[in-house]
Design an enzyme around this catalytic site. Structure first.
Site, short mmCIF file in Angstrom:
data_model
loop_
_atom_site.label_atom_id
_atom_site.label_comp_id
_atom_site.label_asym_id
_atom_site.label_seq_id
_atom_site.Cartn_x
_atom_site.Cartn_y
_atom_site.Cartn_z
N TYR A 100 90.23 35.72 12.58
CA TYR A 100 91.10 36.83 13.00
C TYR A 100 91.02 37.94 11.96
O TYR A 100 91.60 37.85 10.87
CB TYR A 100 92.54 36.32 13.12
CG TYR A 100 93.46 37.28 13.82
CD1 TYR A 100 93.62 37.21 15.20
CD2 TYR A 100 94.15 38.25 13.12
CE1 TYR A 100 94.45 38.10 15.85
CE2 TYR A 100 94.99 39.14 13.77
CZ TYR A 100 95.14 39.07 15.14
OH TYR A 100 95.96 39.94 15.78
N TYR A 135 89.62 45.10 18.93
CA TYR A 135 90.83 44.38 18.55
C TYR A 135 91.50 43.83 19.81
O TYR A 135 92.37 44.45 20.38
CB TYR A 135 91.77 45.32 17.80
CG TYR A 135 93.08 44.72 17.34
CD1 TYR A 135 93.10 43.58 16.55
CD2 TYR A 135 94.28 45.31 17.67
CE1 TYR A 135 94.31 43.04 16.11
CE2 TYR A 135 95.50 44.78 17.23
CZ TYR A 135 95.50 43.65 16.45
OH TYR A 135 96.70 43.14 16.02
#
Lengths: 152, 392
Positions: free
Chosen positions: B294, B345
């Site tokens: 992440y 994203y």
């Protein structure tokens, strides 16, 4: 400085005494009466016990510069004139962290580990915002008892 | 931090209470379908439109129809009810999860639990976001720290990274290896937003500052897009169109004691607790071919690698040097789609989808050779890691 145009604090039932004290140029913290540990932001209970067992205590107003950043992107209309501006993370001698700004010095002079102390140079209407700057030359005995880490 | 919880950061690999036990759900739940949209600026649609598009792609991938879905988890769209109404889905299990990206992994775990307990048989998880076309600001507004101008997730990571550099001697140039590797992957991925736009570490160093010490190329890319996963039992998945990808292990440890400030420990204790994911999956680190990390901001990649024990605390900079994370160069190809930094994203949803695609050999020029198992890591106040593998 344009502290007068800063976003106003969001005042609630728990942080109201903190902001009232700032208005009198005093920094106060909640201290857990069971553990003796201080905490921030203000809350209805101690995070160390989960119980409403705490009292307000006068903070030393001193701490260590733990980290810092410099904002180049603006998110607040009232801070346009301050761009680029630093935000510093100060570890108070009582334990909690504050996110605050520099007064009487610039980000170029910021060194992680340096000693800082609180001051109240201004704020949006009805408030004084705690800011941090270099520690004034301390009296002799105080420097002897400087907390561990002061020279880090 | 309460003393009875805190694993010491001096003890790498220390596991949180309760995470050592065998994981009852090992390999019982599988990805049966994956769908992603294009990522970009699409003012002609919205998060619902994008979500419908991604779910249809996932249904086609799995060979299913909306009527086959009896569980629904929706993320970043305004209403689960409206989305279900649009798609004609009347499930027996349904919820909307919180907006932060940590909830991609949380949603996956919830779906696995629902399938394992029989609350639903086949669950569609749908993420839809139109943050770019509506000019979503990740910062500003009233908060605890707004009087001091402290706002935005990027600033939190900048604060942590400044401290990391001081504490361990890492440098901003270390992050250049991360940005360069992920951009290289985006250039191998025709669907990536930054496809065809290579960068060098020099470009990374000279980018404009956003919140120092972080610069533009340390930040993720906000876009419109959607991702859908379809999960079901491994048993049912074996009868579906595509080879199942199994959820072998999942570990999570939360920490909410940071006083609303940036964490002062780089999440090392909670990520350390997540090292139990290997035992839970029954798969060792050396049996994993690639990673999904992440990467909302480049420093989290180093925090993740340190916390999960790929290197010691503070050695993340050394670890990524010389292209360790780059496909074809290093041992640990990471975020082969381009990740949040160079693809888009999609808050972990796209990164997990990429891990599934790697395990189905769907990745073309960016395929990791002989990918058998992939690990996902999310360094946030809800620290998580999961391991996916091919069905044997």
């Amino acid at each position: 400085m344009s502290l007068a145009t800063r976003p106003a604090p969001v005042v609630d039932n728990w942080n109201r005494p903190f902001w009232q004290a700032c208005g009198e140029r005093r920094l106060i913290l909640q201290r857990c009466t069971a553990t003796g540990r201080c905490f921030f932001p203000p809350a209805p209970v101690s995070p160390f016990t989960g119980r409403p067992e705490w009292e307000w205590t006068e903070a030393s107003g001193q701490g260590e510069l733990w980290s810092f950043v410099v904002f180049h992107q603006n998110y607040f209309a009232g801070m346009k004139d301050e761009m680029p501006y630093p935000v510093v993370m100060v570890k108070l001698d009582e334990g909690p962290f504050l996110l605050t700004n520099l007064d009487g010095m610039t980000a170029a002079d910021a060194r992680i580990g340096m000693r800082l102390e609180v001051r109240f140079p201004g704020g949006p209407e009805g408030f004084l915002l705690p800011q941090f700057g270099p520690v004034e030359a301390p009296p002799m005995e105080a420097s002897v008892e400087a907390p561990v880490g002061a020279a880090a | 931090m309460p003393a009875d919880f805190a694993p010491s950061t001096d003890t790498p690999g220390l596991k949180a209470p309760g995470l050592q036990q065998p994981w009852a759900m090992r390999d019982t739940v599988a990805f049966a379908g994956i769908g992603t949209t294009r990522y970009g600026n699409f003012p002609e649609t919205d998060s619902y439109g994008l979500g419908c598009e991604a779910l249809n792609a996932a249904l086609d991938d799995a060979g299913l129809k909306p009527g086959d879905i009896d569980g629904l988890i929706v993320n970043r769209m305004p209403s689960y009810e409206r989305f279900a109404e649009m798609m004609g889905i009347n499930p027996q299990y349904c919820l909307l999860t919180e907006a932060p990206g940590r909830f991609s992994g949380v949603s996956l775990a919830l779906a696995a639990q629902a399938i394992a307990t029989g609350a639903a048989k086949t669950i569609a998880l749908v993420y839809g976001n139109n943050g770019r076309s509506v000019r979503m600001m990740y910062g500003g507004g009233d908060s605890q720290w707004s009087p001091w101008g402290m706002t935005s997730p990027g600033a939190i990571h900048a604060m942590m990274w400044q401290r990391h550099m001081h504490q361990y001697g890492t440098t901003h140039a270390d992050l250049g290896w991360v940005a360069e590797a992920f951009r290289h992957h985006a250039c191998l991925n025709p669907d990536a937003v930054m496809h065809g736009r290579p960068i060098t570490r020099d470009d990374h160093a000279r980018a404009r500052p956003i919140c120092e010490p972080l610069k533009l190329l340390d930040y993720c890319l906000i876009n419109d897009g959607a991702v859908a996963w379809i999960l079901t039992s491994a048993e049912r998945a074996r009868d579906m169109k595509r080879p199942p990808v199994l959820l072998s292990g999942y570990a999570r440890q939360d920490a909410f004691h940071y006083g609303s400030a940036p964490p002062d420990d780089f999440w090392q204790p909670t990520l350390g607790a997540c090292q139990s994911v290997y035992d839970r999956a029954g798969i060792g680190r050396e049996d994993i071919q690639g990673l999904g990390i992440y990467d909302n901001f480049s420093p989290t990649v180093l925090f993740s690698l340190e916390g999960l024990g790929f290197c010691k605390p503070g050695e993340g900079g050394d670890f990524v040097r010389d292209g360790t994370l780059q496909l074809g160069t290093g041992r640990w190809p990471t975020n082969t789609s381009g990740g949040h930094l160079s693809d888009s994203y999609m808050q972990g949803w796209g990164i997990i989808a990429e891990c599934v695609r790697q395990l189905r050999d769907d990745c073309g020029d960016r395929q990791i050779p002989n990918a058998q198992a992939m690990q996902y890591i999310c360094a946030t106040n809800i620290a998580q890691s999961l391991i996916l593998r091919r069905d044997a």
